[in-house]
Scaffold this motif. Sequence first.
Motif, mmCIF file in Angstrom:
data_model
loop_
_atom_site.group_PDB
_atom_site.id
_atom_site.type_symbol
_atom_site.label_atom_id
_atom_site.label_comp_id
_atom_site.label_asym_id
_atom_site.label_seq_id
_atom_site.Cartn_x
_atom_site.Cartn_y
_atom_site.Cartn_z
ATOM 1 N N SER A 35 49.266 20.026 5.755
ATOM 2 C CA SER A 35 48.416 19.604 6.884
ATOM 3 C C SER A 35 48.235 18.073 6.627
ATOM 4 O O SER A 35 48.078 17.617 5.650
ATOM 5 N N LYS A 36 48.414 17.470 7.893
ATOM 6 C CA LYS A 36 48.158 15.934 7.850
ATOM 7 C C LYS A 36 47.241 15.652 8.800
ATOM 8 O O LYS A 36 46.967 16.253 9.729
ATOM 9 N N PRO A 37 46.550 14.116 8.760
ATOM 10 C CA PRO A 37 45.533 13.873 9.632
ATOM 11 C C PRO A 37 46.229 13.740 11.063
ATOM 12 O O PRO A 37 47.198 13.526 11.298
ATOM 13 N N ASN A 38 45.375 13.977 11.964
ATOM 14 C CA ASN A 38 45.759 14.049 13.341
ATOM 15 C C ASN A 38 45.537 12.523 13.831
ATOM 16 O O ASN A 38 44.396 12.140 14.057
ATOM 17 N N THR A 39 46.679 11.698 13.730
ATOM 18 C CA THR A 39 46.560 10.359 14.000
ATOM 19 C C THR A 39 46.293 10.035 15.439
ATOM 20 O O THR A 39 46.156 8.626 15.625
ATOM 21 N N ASN A 40 46.500 11.016 16.212
ATOM 22 C CA ASN A 40 46.151 10.685 17.752
ATOM 23 C C ASN A 40 44.707 10.611 18.242
ATOM 24 O O ASN A 40 44.273 10.187 19.260
ATOM 25 N N GLN A 41 43.738 10.916 17.190
ATOM 26 C CA GLN A 41 42.429 11.097 17.457
ATOM 27 C C GLN A 41 41.855 9.618 17.377
ATOM 28 O O GLN A 41 42.036 8.929 16.334
ATOM 29 N N PRO A 43 39.678 6.574 16.096
ATOM 30 C CA PRO A 43 38.681 6.488 15.077
ATOM 31 C C PRO A 43 37.240 5.799 15.553
ATOM 32 O O PRO A 43 36.849 4.861 15.725
ATOM 33 N N ASN A 47 34.973 11.214 17.614
ATOM 34 C CA ASN A 47 35.967 11.907 16.671
ATOM 35 C C ASN A 47 35.007 12.465 15.822
ATOM 36 O O ASN A 47 35.375 13.938 15.277
ATOM 37 N N ASN A 51 34.387 17.158 15.795
ATOM 38 C CA ASN A 51 34.425 17.974 14.558
ATOM 39 C C ASN A 51 33.165 18.789 14.026
ATOM 40 O O ASN A 51 33.331 19.471 13.186
ATOM 41 N N ASP A 271 43.177 13.807 5.054
ATOM 42 C CA ASP A 271 42.771 14.581 6.217
ATOM 43 C C ASP A 271 41.156 13.873 6.672
ATOM 44 O O ASP A 271 40.721 14.149 7.625
ATOM 45 N N SER A 274 40.770 12.065 10.143
ATOM 46 C CA SER A 274 40.722 13.135 11.339
ATOM 47 C C SER A 274 39.673 13.717 11.448
ATOM 48 O O SER A 274 39.211 14.390 12.622
#
Length: 293
Positions: A35-41, A43, A47, A51, A271, A274
């Motif tokens: 899994s990778k950070p969701n870079t579309n969110q 900062p 955000n 979560n 992560d 994100s």
Amino acid sequence: MRQRHIGVIALAPLAILFLGIACNPTNSGKRSGNSKPNTNQAPSSQNFLANLPAGLAIPNREDEVGWRVLSDYGAVLVARGGAVAPPFVVFPDAQAVDRWQAGLKTMRTDLGGTRIELQTPAMTALMEARTEAQTSHLSITPRGSDAGRRTYEETVELWASRVNPGLEHWTQEGRLTQAEAARIRNLSPREQIPEVLRLEKGGIYFSKDFAKSILYSVAAPGTSQHLSMLAFDVKEYDDASVRAILARHGWFQTVSSDTPHFTFLGVAEGDLPSLGLKKTTNAGRVFWVPRLD
């Protein structure tokens, strides 16, 4: 060493005053090892807030106490790893804590001669971190007998160990009257919280050295991450290699005023942004705290 990526919890920051929340089981579960950070969110504070567990009562910005505590302690609210969220933001009493803790899946083990209990995912990750540390001739051991699980009574005792000496000190200094000190002393622990923080806004501090906020010393009753068994105080916290090993297993420093304190967040460091957490530094150490700006 295999890296862990794990599921949802929530804990209790202070003064989101005594509202119960239900655990959201649909948010728990394993995260992919790739899994990778969701870079579309973006900062932003949205955000982080997005979560948080569904149904969690969130203080508004006008609630100075609640917002401050969300900022200082709220990182644990976006943890992952199959850990169970407490049913209260602030536990009202010992009975509520005892009932909830009794229903959790936990692990107990002897670490360095100290009996420690944590929620199972947190303990599993900690034991894996200890195994990795041993391969490098390093140790990860508890910093005191209360390094893991704490009871409500223990959090009250810690709170009183700051409040009562503080009341005595400021009475002697002439900043508080005997009557005002007695009034605060006779309040319940949860009633003392806003009173103490109100005094601190005027420079009447309740830390051990009377020079800073009580929250730099202890968590308020019913709010400690240790009640959720997702926090561990590490004796070797000064060792950068130990901190790096713990991070590889989902344990991070999240309270910049409490350097021995590590929080089980259960994801890879990459992560964390994100989830709405931002990296800050203090005394050369990295802390992950809620992005609320």
